[in-house]
Design a protein around this motif. Structure first.
Motif, PDB file in Angstrom:
ATOM      1  N   THR A 118      81.175 144.033  57.710  1.00  0.00           N
ATOM      2  CA  THR A 118      80.460 143.100  58.443  1.00  0.00           C
ATOM      3  C   THR A 118      79.193 144.026  59.149  1.00  0.00           C
ATOM      4  N   ASP A 119      79.809 145.198  59.604  1.00  0.00           N
ATOM      5  CA  ASP A 119      78.606 146.145  60.038  1.00  0.00           C
ATOM      6  C   ASP A 119      77.803 146.629  58.903  1.00  0.00           C
ATOM      7  N   LEU A 120      78.284 146.977  57.772  1.00  0.00           N
ATOM      8  CA  LEU A 120      77.380 147.576  56.672  1.00  0.00           C
ATOM      9  C   LEU A 120      76.328 146.547  56.229  1.00  0.00           C
ATOM     10  N   LYS A 121      76.645 145.253  56.263  1.00  0.00           N
ATOM     11  CA  LYS A 121      75.642 144.271  55.824  1.00  0.00           C
ATOM     12  C   LYS A 121      74.250 144.336  56.950  1.00  0.00           C
ATOM     13  N   ARG A 122      74.676 144.726  58.033  1.00  0.00           N
ATOM     14  CA  ARG A 122      73.413 144.880  58.904  1.00  0.00           C
ATOM     15  C   ARG A 122      72.923 146.198  58.600  1.00  0.00           C
ATOM     16  N   VAL A 123      73.461 147.173  58.200  1.00  0.00           N
ATOM     17  CA  VAL A 123      72.882 148.679  57.832  1.00  0.00           C
ATOM     18  C   VAL A 123      72.081 148.238  56.360  1.00  0.00           C
ATOM     19  N   ASP A 124      72.739 147.448  55.812  1.00  0.00           N
ATOM     20  CA  ASP A 124      71.714 147.199  54.327  1.00  0.00           C
ATOM     21  C   ASP A 124      70.614 146.687  54.658  1.00  0.00           C
ATOM     22  N   ALA A 125      70.621 145.576  55.614  1.00  0.00           N
ATOM     23  CA  ALA A 125      69.326 144.463  56.059  1.00  0.00           C
ATOM     24  C   ALA A 125      68.362 145.750  56.854  1.00  0.00           C
ATOM     25  N   VAL A 126      68.764 146.631  57.532  1.00  0.00           N
ATOM     26  CA  VAL A 126      67.707 147.410  58.195  1.00  0.00           C
ATOM     27  C   VAL A 126      67.190 148.454  57.061  1.00  0.00           C
ATOM     28  N   SER A 127      67.820 148.722  56.175  1.00  0.00           N
ATOM     29  CA  SER A 127      67.452 149.673  55.392  1.00  0.00           C
ATOM     30  C   SER A 127      66.402 149.183  54.255  1.00  0.00           C
ATOM     31  N   LYS A 128      66.372 147.776  54.103  1.00  0.00           N
ATOM     32  CA  LYS A 128      65.648 147.261  52.957  1.00  0.00           C
ATOM     33  C   LYS A 128      64.068 147.210  53.195  1.00  0.00           C
ATOM     34  N   THR A 182      71.464 157.402  66.310  1.00  0.00           N
ATOM     35  CA  THR A 182      71.090 157.504  64.766  1.00  0.00           C
ATOM     36  C   THR A 182      70.598 158.840  64.264  1.00  0.00           C
ATOM     37  N   HIS A 183      70.583 159.757  65.038  1.00  0.00           N
ATOM     38  CA  HIS A 183      70.149 161.166  64.760  1.00  0.00           C
ATOM     39  C   HIS A 183      71.179 161.691  63.622  1.00  0.00           C
ATOM     40  N   PRO A 184      70.678 162.057  62.619  1.00  0.00           N
ATOM     41  CA  PRO A 184      71.327 162.704  61.317  1.00  0.00           C
ATOM     42  C   PRO A 184      72.377 163.857  61.808  1.00  0.00           C
ATOM     43  N   THR A 185      71.786 164.591  62.637  1.00  0.00           N
ATOM     44  CA  THR A 185      72.723 165.648  63.174  1.00  0.00           C
ATOM     45  C   THR A 185      74.068 165.056  63.792  1.00  0.00           C
ATOM     46  N   MET A 208      65.674 157.691  58.461  1.00  0.00           N
ATOM     47  CA  MET A 208      66.495 156.680  58.119  1.00  0.00           C
ATOM     48  C   MET A 208      67.262 156.820  56.930  1.00  0.00           C
ATOM     49  N   ARG A 209      66.768 157.511  55.882  1.00  0.00           N
ATOM     50  CA  ARG A 209      67.550 157.725  54.719  1.00  0.00           C
ATOM     51  C   ARG A 209      68.675 158.637  54.882  1.00  0.00           C
ATOM     52  N   ASP A 210      68.508 159.726  55.444  1.00  0.00           N
ATOM     53  CA  ASP A 210      69.546 160.646  55.977  1.00  0.00           C
ATOM     54  C   ASP A 210      70.602 159.835  56.916  1.00  0.00           C
ATOM     55  N   SER A 211      70.129 159.244  57.883  1.00  0.00           N
ATOM     56  CA  SER A 211      71.341 158.524  58.577  1.00  0.00           C
ATOM     57  C   SER A 211      71.950 157.267  57.860  1.00  0.00           C
ATOM     58  N   MET A 212      71.310 156.693  56.860  1.00  0.00           N
ATOM     59  CA  MET A 212      71.893 155.581  56.037  1.00  0.00           C
ATOM     60  C   MET A 212      72.926 156.389  54.988  1.00  0.00           C
ATOM     61  N   MET A 213      72.652 157.469  54.629  1.00  0.00           N
ATOM     62  CA  MET A 213      73.655 158.189  53.654  1.00  0.00           C
ATOM     63  C   MET A 213      74.977 158.640  54.501  1.00  0.00           C
ATOM     64  N   ILE A 214      74.766 159.060  55.802  1.00  0.00           N
ATOM     65  CA  ILE A 214      75.920 159.363  56.381  1.00  0.00           C
ATOM     66  C   ILE A 214      76.982 158.292  56.855  1.00  0.00           C
ATOM     67  N   LEU A 215      75.910 157.176  57.565  1.00  0.00           N
ATOM     68  CA  LEU A 215      76.704 156.058  57.710  1.00  0.00           C
ATOM     69  C   LEU A 215      77.452 155.574  56.502  1.00  0.00           C
ATOM     70  N   GLN A 216      77.076 155.624  55.324  1.00  0.00           N
ATOM     71  CA  GLN A 216      77.860 155.046  54.255  1.00  0.00           C
ATOM     72  C   GLN A 216      79.114 156.161  54.011  1.00  0.00           C
ATOM     73  N   LEU A 217      78.861 157.463  54.147  1.00  0.00           N
ATOM     74  CA  LEU A 217      80.007 158.004  54.017  1.00  0.00           C
ATOM     75  C   LEU A 217      80.955 158.182  54.980  1.00  0.00           C
ATOM     76  N   LEU A 218      80.408 157.901  56.200  1.00  0.00           N
ATOM     77  CA  LEU A 218      81.535 157.467  57.387  1.00  0.00           C
ATOM     78  C   LEU A 218      82.271 156.205  57.114  1.00  0.00           C
ATOM     79  N   ARG A 219      81.460 155.273  56.714  1.00  0.00           N
ATOM     80  CA  ARG A 219      82.116 153.739  56.359  1.00  0.00           C
ATOM     81  C   ARG A 219      83.287 154.111  55.424  1.00  0.00           C
ATOM     82  N   ASP A 220      82.951 154.738  54.287  1.00  0.00           N
ATOM     83  CA  ASP A 220      83.855 154.832  53.166  1.00  0.00           C
ATOM     84  C   ASP A 220      85.136 155.592  53.865  1.00  0.00           C
TER      85      ASP A 220
END
Length: 267
Positions: free
Chosen positions: A257-267, A173-176, A222-234
């Motif tokens: 399906t995976d993104l629902k888990r990402v969103d749940a963790v970030s809330k 999960t490291h942003p780098t 967490m914010r940095d990782s979430m942003m990259i995960l969103q870009l990667l997902r797209d």
């Protein structure tokens, strides 16, 4: 009387002023001066360096795409006037290419001559080798065939070294590490023209990160990782659609399906 040596704090202040004023060439000059005087960069300083070259090259890459499209459009017209216009447009494209080449080679030289030699194992080494892969990738985007192959190989070597090091030293999960995975996947898609390999690498990084998401990380990480995960997902959704339709659909459903888990963790 000898010139007074500028302190590290003064270099950093001038660098921040240059960033705020969007004078990115000045920002590069301040970070180069800091490197020559004090050696290794702090996290804040190397982030400023990355911002400077990213803004310089993004502007040039955007300009190159516009002019290249105009040249191709004009080349499709058969008139004598069009041939003259194509010549003028090509001249502008070559000029932009030279500026972009100079900027990319400048940061690669700084990395090879100074920054990589002093980089500590772990995040710093991954960060710098990722940059090296990025800027060789940019060179490969517009170079002629022989040079394109050479820059592509150099980019691949840098990305491979960075990724191997990241797998051994950084959490999934490291942003780098995530940013590297995203850019490495883009390399396979854009330079090697392989959406399959891009999806394979990106999906592996995505899955590993999602499996490790929890509340223990700091909010900024967490914010940095979430942003990259969103870009990667797209990107993965787009790339999967370029592959076999049935397979692409299945991949897309997995990402949702995976993104629902990402969103749940970030809330």
């Amino acid at each position: 009387m000898p010139a007074r040596i500028i302190s590290r704090e003064e270099y950093l202040l001038l660098a921040k002023v240059a960033e705020e004023a969007e004078r990115y060439e000045d920002l590069v000059a301040q970070i180069k001066g800091l490197t020559q005087t004090y050696g290794a960069l702090t996290i804040e300083e190397r982030n400023l360096l990355s911002v400077a070259y990213k803004n310089i090259t993004n502007s040039l890459r955007s300009s190159w795409r516009v002019v290249d499209s105009m040249e191709k459009l004009e080349s499709a017209r058969p008139s004598a006037q069009s041939k003259h216009q194509v010549s003028l447009i090509r001249r502008q494209r070559v000029r932009i290419e030279k500026e972009l080449t100079d900027a990319c080679k400048d940061i690669v030289k700084l990395l090879n001559d100074s920054l990589l030699a002093t980089a500590k194992a772990g995040e710093e080494t991954v960060f710098y080798y990722k940059l090296k892969g990025d800027y060789y990738r940019y060179l490969a985007e517009f170079a002629q065939q022989q040079e394109r192959s050479r820059y592509s190989d150099l980019s691949l070597a840098a990305y491979k070294f960075a990724y191997k090091h990241a797998l051994a030293m950084l959490e999934p999960t490291h942003p780098t590490r995530l940013g590297l995975a995203l850019n490495f996947a883009v390399y396979y898609h854009d330079v090697r023209k392989s959406p399959e390999r891009a999806c394979h690498l990106g999906k592996h990084a995505f899955d590993e990160a999602v499996a490790c998401l929890d509340d223990s990380s700091s909010m900024q990480v967490m914010r940095d990782s979430m942003m990259i995960l969103q870009l990667l997902r797209d990107d993965l959704v787009i790339w999967s659609s370029e592959m076999q339709r049935g397979k692409g659909y299945l991949l897309t459903q997995c990402f949702v399906t995976d993104l629902k888990r990402v969103d749940a963790v970030s809330k």
